[in-house]
Design an enzyme around this catalytic site. Structure first.
Site, PDB file in Angstrom:
ATOM      1  N   LYS A  29     -12.275  -6.449   1.573  1.00 22.34           N
ATOM      2  CA  LYS A  29     -13.077  -6.060   3.041  1.00 22.34           C
ATOM      3  C   LYS A  29     -12.974  -7.231   3.957  1.00 22.34           C
ATOM      4  CE  LYS A  29     -15.903  -2.072   0.056  1.00 22.34           C
ATOM      5  NZ  LYS A  29     -16.778  -1.917   0.305  1.00 22.34           N
ATOM      6  N   TYR A  69     -14.488   6.918   3.930  1.00 21.42           N
ATOM      7  CA  TYR A  69     -15.718   6.825   3.573  1.00 21.42           C
ATOM      8  C   TYR A  69     -16.337   8.007   3.981  1.00 21.42           C
ATOM      9  CZ  TYR A  69     -16.142   1.986   1.584  1.00 21.42           C
ATOM     10  OH  TYR A  69     -15.520   0.928   1.170  1.00 21.42           O
ATOM     11  N   PHE A  77     -26.683   4.150   5.365  1.00 24.33           N
ATOM     12  CA  PHE A  77     -25.871   3.055   5.434  1.00 24.33           C
ATOM     13  C   PHE A  77     -24.516   3.477   5.809  1.00 24.33           C
ATOM     14  CE2 PHE A  77     -25.371   4.001   0.463  1.00 24.33           C
ATOM     15  CZ  PHE A  77     -24.338   4.184   0.924  1.00 24.33           C
ATOM     16  N   ASN A 132     -19.380  -6.623  -0.035  1.00 24.20           N
ATOM     17  CA  ASN A 132     -19.785  -6.495  -1.539  1.00 24.20           C
ATOM     18  C   ASN A 132     -17.878  -7.038  -1.852  1.00 24.20           C
ATOM     19  OD1 ASN A 132     -18.583  -4.610  -1.028  1.00 24.20           O
ATOM     20  ND2 ASN A 132     -19.886  -3.140  -2.868  1.00 24.20           N
ATOM     21  N   HIS A 135     -13.052  -2.893  -2.387  1.00 23.02           N
ATOM     22  CA  HIS A 135     -13.141  -1.145  -2.441  1.00 23.02           C
ATOM     23  C   HIS A 135     -11.705  -1.777  -3.900  1.00 23.02           C
ATOM     24  CE1 HIS A 135     -12.942   2.569  -1.951  1.00 23.02           C
ATOM     25  NE2 HIS A 135     -11.538   2.702  -2.727  1.00 23.02           N
ATOM     26  N   GLU A 146      -6.102   8.064  -0.874  1.00 23.29           N
ATOM     27  CA  GLU A 146      -6.833   6.728   0.106  1.00 23.29           C
ATOM     28  C   GLU A 146      -5.618   6.089   0.170  1.00 23.29           C
ATOM     29  OE1 GLU A 146      -9.449   4.614  -2.094  1.00 23.29           O
ATOM     30  OE2 GLU A 146     -11.187   6.334  -1.796  1.00 23.29           O
TER      31      GLU A 146
HETATM   32  P1  ADP Z   1     -18.318   1.631  -4.151  1.00 25.55           P
HETATM   33  O1  ADP Z   1     -17.644   1.042  -3.071  1.00 25.55           O
HETATM   34  O2  ADP Z   1     -18.328   0.911  -5.343  1.00 25.55           O
HETATM   35  O3  ADP Z   1     -17.397   2.733  -4.552  1.00 25.55           O
HETATM   36  P2  ADP Z   1     -19.990   3.843  -3.148  1.00 25.55           P
HETATM   37  O4  ADP Z   1     -18.399   4.580  -2.963  1.00 25.55           O
HETATM   38  O5  ADP Z   1     -21.096   3.957  -3.647  1.00 25.55           O
HETATM   39  O6  ADP Z   1     -19.249   2.239  -4.230  1.00 25.55           O
HETATM   40  O7  ADP Z   1     -19.963   2.515  -1.590  1.00 25.55           O
HETATM   41  C1  ADP Z   1     -19.023   2.105  -0.669  1.00 25.55           C
HETATM   42  C2  ADP Z   1     -19.335   1.147  -0.020  1.00 25.55           C
HETATM   43  O8  ADP Z   1     -20.831   1.518   0.759  1.00 25.55           O
HETATM   44  C3  ADP Z   1     -20.310  -0.059  -1.269  1.00 25.55           C
HETATM   45  O9  ADP Z   1     -18.279  -0.721  -1.797  1.00 25.55           O
HETATM   46  C4  ADP Z   1     -21.025  -0.372  -0.589  1.00 25.55           C
HETATM   47  O10 ADP Z   1     -19.947  -1.568   0.711  1.00 25.55           O
HETATM   48  C5  ADP Z   1     -21.423   0.517   0.942  1.00 25.55           C
HETATM   49  N1  ADP Z   1     -22.573   1.035   0.239  1.00 25.55           N
HETATM   50  C6  ADP Z   1     -23.531   1.490  -0.302  1.00 25.55           C
HETATM   51  N2  ADP Z   1     -24.263   1.650  -1.407  1.00 25.55           N
HETATM   52  C7  ADP Z   1     -25.156   0.672  -0.391  1.00 25.55           C
HETATM   53  C8  ADP Z   1     -26.244   0.390   0.275  1.00 25.55           C
HETATM   54  N3  ADP Z   1     -27.233   1.148   0.220  1.00 25.55           N
HETATM   55  N4  ADP Z   1     -26.761  -0.491   1.444  1.00 25.55           N
HETATM   56  C9  ADP Z   1     -25.243  -0.155   2.148  1.00 25.55           C
HETATM   57  N5  ADP Z   1     -24.482  -0.399   2.028  1.00 25.55           N
HETATM   58  C10 ADP Z   1     -23.931   0.089   0.871  1.00 25.55           C
END
Ligand code: ADP
Length: 169
Positions: A29, A69, A77, A132, A135, A146
């Site tokens: 990211k 997404y 969010f 974070n 992805h 994807e």
């Molecule tokens: P992952 O990326 O671990 O598969 P998710 O698919 O649940 O997680 O969420 C996609 C992305 O959305 C996350 O990697 C993160 O960047 C963002 N995200 C998820 N939950 C939150 C949150 N509570 N607050 C802010 N950003 C979030």
């Protein structure tokens, strides 16, 4: 019982050989790129043993970030998430190998870096879910979805790591 006396070696071998070859869409990211973590992250996947089949640096168009997404559309969010993904260049990759979907998610760590174990990418380099770093696809089906979304056919390369027999039985 017979099952209990079966040597452990043969049962673990069974699982190793039947693990399905999958492809995962991995994306560093914008924060990961800005922080100079591209090399470190690629190294972890290479050293684990997976095969790199596609790789590019690009600025994600908003429409593709939204589509990527789409399952999270209703989350509070979501608008911030899309803004985050388009806020700078990303590195998109296709990694292939047995069980790569689950394995990549272990290398990556929990969504919230606060809960990600040290030794994982998010555990080592992140603090918040909204930054974070990386992805990774959450299922083989989403992996293929994807990859089709972010890569054109000609951008993927068919090749075999010559070291493969030393990594996979
Ligand atoms: P992952 O990326 O671990 O598969 P998710 O698919 O649940 O997680 O969420 C996609 C992305 O959305 C996350 O990697 C993160 O960047 C963002 N995200 C998820 N939950 C939150 C949150 N509570 N607050 C802010 N950003 C979030």
């Amino acid at each position: 019982s017979l099952a209990a006396r079966r040597p452990l070696r043969s049962s673990s071998r069974f699982f190793a050989v039947t693990q399905a070859v999958e492809r995962s869409y991995i994306m560093i990211k914008p924060d990961g790129v800005q922080r100079g973590l591209v090399g470190e992250i690629i190294t972890r996947f290479e050293q684990k043993g997976f095969s790199l089949k596609g790789l590019k640096l690009f600025q994600a168009p908003k429409e593709l970030a939204e589509e990527h997404y789409t399952e999270l559309q209703e989350k509070p969010f979501y608008p911030e998430l899309v803004k985050y993904i388009v806020s700078g260049p990303v590195v998109g990759m296709v990694w292939e190998g047995p069980g790569v979907i689950a394995s990549a998610r272990k290398l990556i760590g929990a969504t919230n870096p606060l809960n990600a174990e040290p030794g994982t990418i998010r555990g080592d380099f992140g603090i918040q879910s909204g930054r974070n770093v990386i992805h990774g696809s959450d299922s083989p089906e989403n992996g293929e979805r994807e990859i089709a979304l972010w890569f054109k056919e000609g951008e993927l390369v068919e090749w075999t790591r010559t070291i493969k027999p030393w990594i996979i039985e």
